[in-house]
Structure formats: structure tokens, C-alpha cells
Design a protein around this motif. Sequence first.
Motif, short mmCIF file in Angstrom:
data_model
loop_
_atom_site.label_atom_id
_atom_site.label_comp_id
_atom_site.label_asym_id
_atom_site.label_seq_id
_atom_site.Cartn_x
_atom_site.Cartn_y
_atom_site.Cartn_z
N UNK A 16 13.32 -0.41 15.14
CA UNK A 16 12.56 -1.72 14.38
C UNK A 16 11.07 -1.23 14.10
N UNK A 17 10.93 0.20 15.13
CA UNK A 17 9.74 0.79 14.86
C UNK A 17 9.16 0.95 13.47
N UNK A 18 10.84 1.52 12.43
CA UNK A 18 10.33 1.92 11.07
C UNK A 18 10.50 1.23 10.20
N UNK A 19 11.24 -0.51 10.54
CA UNK A 19 10.92 -1.60 9.88
C UNK A 19 10.18 -1.90 9.69
N UNK A 20 9.41 -2.01 11.16
CA UNK A 20 8.31 -3.17 11.60
C UNK A 20 7.26 -2.24 10.24
N UNK A 21 6.82 -1.60 10.30
CA UNK A 21 6.07 0.06 9.81
C UNK A 21 5.98 -0.18 8.57
N UNK A 22 7.45 -0.07 7.98
CA UNK A 22 7.80 -0.92 6.37
C UNK A 22 6.66 -1.84 6.34
N UNK A 23 7.23 -3.49 6.91
CA UNK A 23 6.88 -4.48 6.96
C UNK A 23 5.26 -4.07 6.74
N UNK A 24 5.03 -3.72 7.69
CA UNK A 24 3.95 -3.46 7.78
C UNK A 24 2.31 -2.71 6.58
N UNK A 25 3.20 -1.85 5.96
CA UNK A 25 2.91 -1.35 4.69
C UNK A 25 2.61 -2.38 3.39
N UNK A 26 3.96 -3.44 3.89
CA UNK A 26 4.28 -4.33 2.79
C UNK A 26 3.19 -5.50 2.77
N UNK A 27 3.21 -5.95 4.42
CA UNK A 27 2.06 -7.34 4.12
C UNK A 27 0.75 -6.33 3.91
N UNK A 28 0.25 -5.37 3.99
CA UNK A 28 -0.95 -4.73 4.33
C UNK A 28 -1.15 -4.84 2.13
#
Length: 370
Positions: A16-28
Amino acid sequence: MSGQSVVPAPLAELPWRIILLVLGIGCFGLVVLYSAAGGHVRPWAFSQGLRLFVFLAAAVVGSRVPEGWWKAAAIPAYGLLLLGLIGTEALGHIAGGSQRWLDLGFIRLQPSELMKPAIVLACARFYDLLPAAETRSWSGLWPALALIGVPVALVMLQPDLGTALMIGAGGVTVMFLAGAPLRLFAGAALFVGVAAPLAFNFLLHDYQRNRILIFLDPESDPLGTGYHISQSKIAIGSGGVWGKGLLHGTQSALEYLPEKQTDFVFATMAEEWGLAGGCALILAFLLVIRWGLEVGQRAASRFARLTAAGLATTIFFYVAINLAMVMGLAPVVGIPLPLVSFGGSAQMTVLLCLAILLSIDRSNRRAQRW
């Protein structure tokens, strides 16, 4: 009640750390697109956000696909996309002077984008089938070169130099990691050095030649061909260390910066978020790429090792080429910044890479438990 009984095991074992990191990049990226539109979610942020959540959910579902299924689908998917590239050349939709899309009615598909992960899968599958002793022989080289060369040639006809370079780089990376002899790469570098002047004069289109000339001397035509890169440098430099603040970017707001939502979205971001924002975004991408390489290192099969490393490198090429392009360190070749630039094709491709990496990571975890 224990956490194991609350969270289903298939979800709990996901990284989930990687999934949330990818989600964070996309939301940014959505915030940057919102600002690029002058504080409006349309026309870019809303549709980009819908695709982000749909494709990311699909990537999580794709993590449940067994590694063997990706292996079995590698060559058929490559062949299907090769037919798609041929169909694009014959019947493709023309936009912006390029013929890159197949209009299927319900979706406009760009087969060349999907060929980026497909070439990695196909080359990894080839070397997985090949006996290790033959990797450095001619029989271990020419099929891989053919697998890479045919789609690269078809994409060059569209014309799309940037995507052709990405496809070639992905395939050659797998060849290198599989153990192809170094003399092959030295010979290829020598061939490129000799053939580059001929290609420049006889193979490239006028606009592609102009991009290279402007890269070498961007000030020679600052209001013409060099306008994009000049304005990009001004936007990045004017952001300073901390940036001008959200919705306070002048280069994008006053329409000085062309393609502010696609190819030059990093310049749009850097003007408002500064060096700090740019470094944070680059660090986030590097963490995702490092995780992908670690997935490959932990993999048990040759196919999984080559595929994971090749897909992580593909994401790296996306980021590195786009950043070099907007900073004037490479010619403008039309490579978007994944998960940040507006557009569904690159977004889908990168999240497909993530789905395959999640699938291989899941197989690694299961093997370790056994």
C-alpha cells in the motif's frame, strides 16, 4: 477484533505504500492541471481524475492476475499490438500531423503507447524460453532485434520519434539485462554515430530536424521553433526555490507556455511549486522506480526478473526524457510526464506497468511464504 479479520487478506498483502505513493503523484498532477486551467476542474483535471481512479483500481485488480498469465499473454499481446500498429498506418486517425490513433468508436486507442510494456514482456518471454547458454549467440540476438525493430519502424512511420525511442529503449534494456554481449551495444553505438548524419538528412521529418537544431542552439529562433523550450526554461527558472504559489504562475496563466497541460506540465508545476516541489516529485518517482527494481531482484523466474526490471526502467525513461526535454537537456520529442501530464494513453500504460509489477510482487510474497 484483529486487523487480519477486518481487512481481507488479498488487500492486506498489497504494497500500500507504493500504491498510495502512485495515487499521491496522480493527485498532485490533478492539482497542477487544475491550476493550469485557471482554477477550474475542466477541461483537464476532472477527466484526468476519473481515469486515474479507474486505471488505479484496475491495476489493483490486475495484481491478482497470476504471473504465469502475463507470461502466456506476452507474445499474443505483442502480435495483436503489431497488427494495431499496421492498422494505424492504414486506417488511423490523423491529429496534429501524426497518424497515431485507432478510432474504435467507444475509445481512441494509441497502440504505440501499449507497445512500450508489450515489448518488455515479449523480449522477457523470448529470453525466458531461450537456453541461458545461447543468450550471447547469434540465435539469441537476431530474434530480439527483430522483435524490437519492427514496431520501432512502424512507429517511426506515424511519425512519432519519442515513442519509437521509448519502445527501442525498453527492448534493448531487457536484452542488456538478459546478458547480451557488450560488444553488441558498442557496435550499436558506433552504428548510430555513423548513421546519425544520414538519418538526420534523409529519414527525419522537417519538424524533427528543427527540434534537434533548436536543442543545439535554442536561441537561434526564440519566437519560432525554439519558443517552447525558451518559455519552459523561463517558467522553471522564475519559480525559484519555493515557487510563486498555487494559481500564481504567470507563464501558464498568460498562455506564454505552450502545451502547459501535456508535454510541459513540469514547467507549469515548477513555476508554482519551485525547486522544492520539483525535487519532491522527482523523489516520488525514484521511489516507485526503486521499488520496481527491487521486485525484479526478488523474483524467482527469469521472466519475472527481466519483466520487472524492464517495466521499472520504462517508467524511468518516461520521467527522465520528459524532464530532460523541458529543461533543454534533450530535444523535444513529445514524451509526457507519467501520471501528471494530461492524457489517458500514457496514464493507462504506466498503471498497466504498475499492475504487472504488483502481480510479480504478489508472486514473490507467496513464494517466500511457501
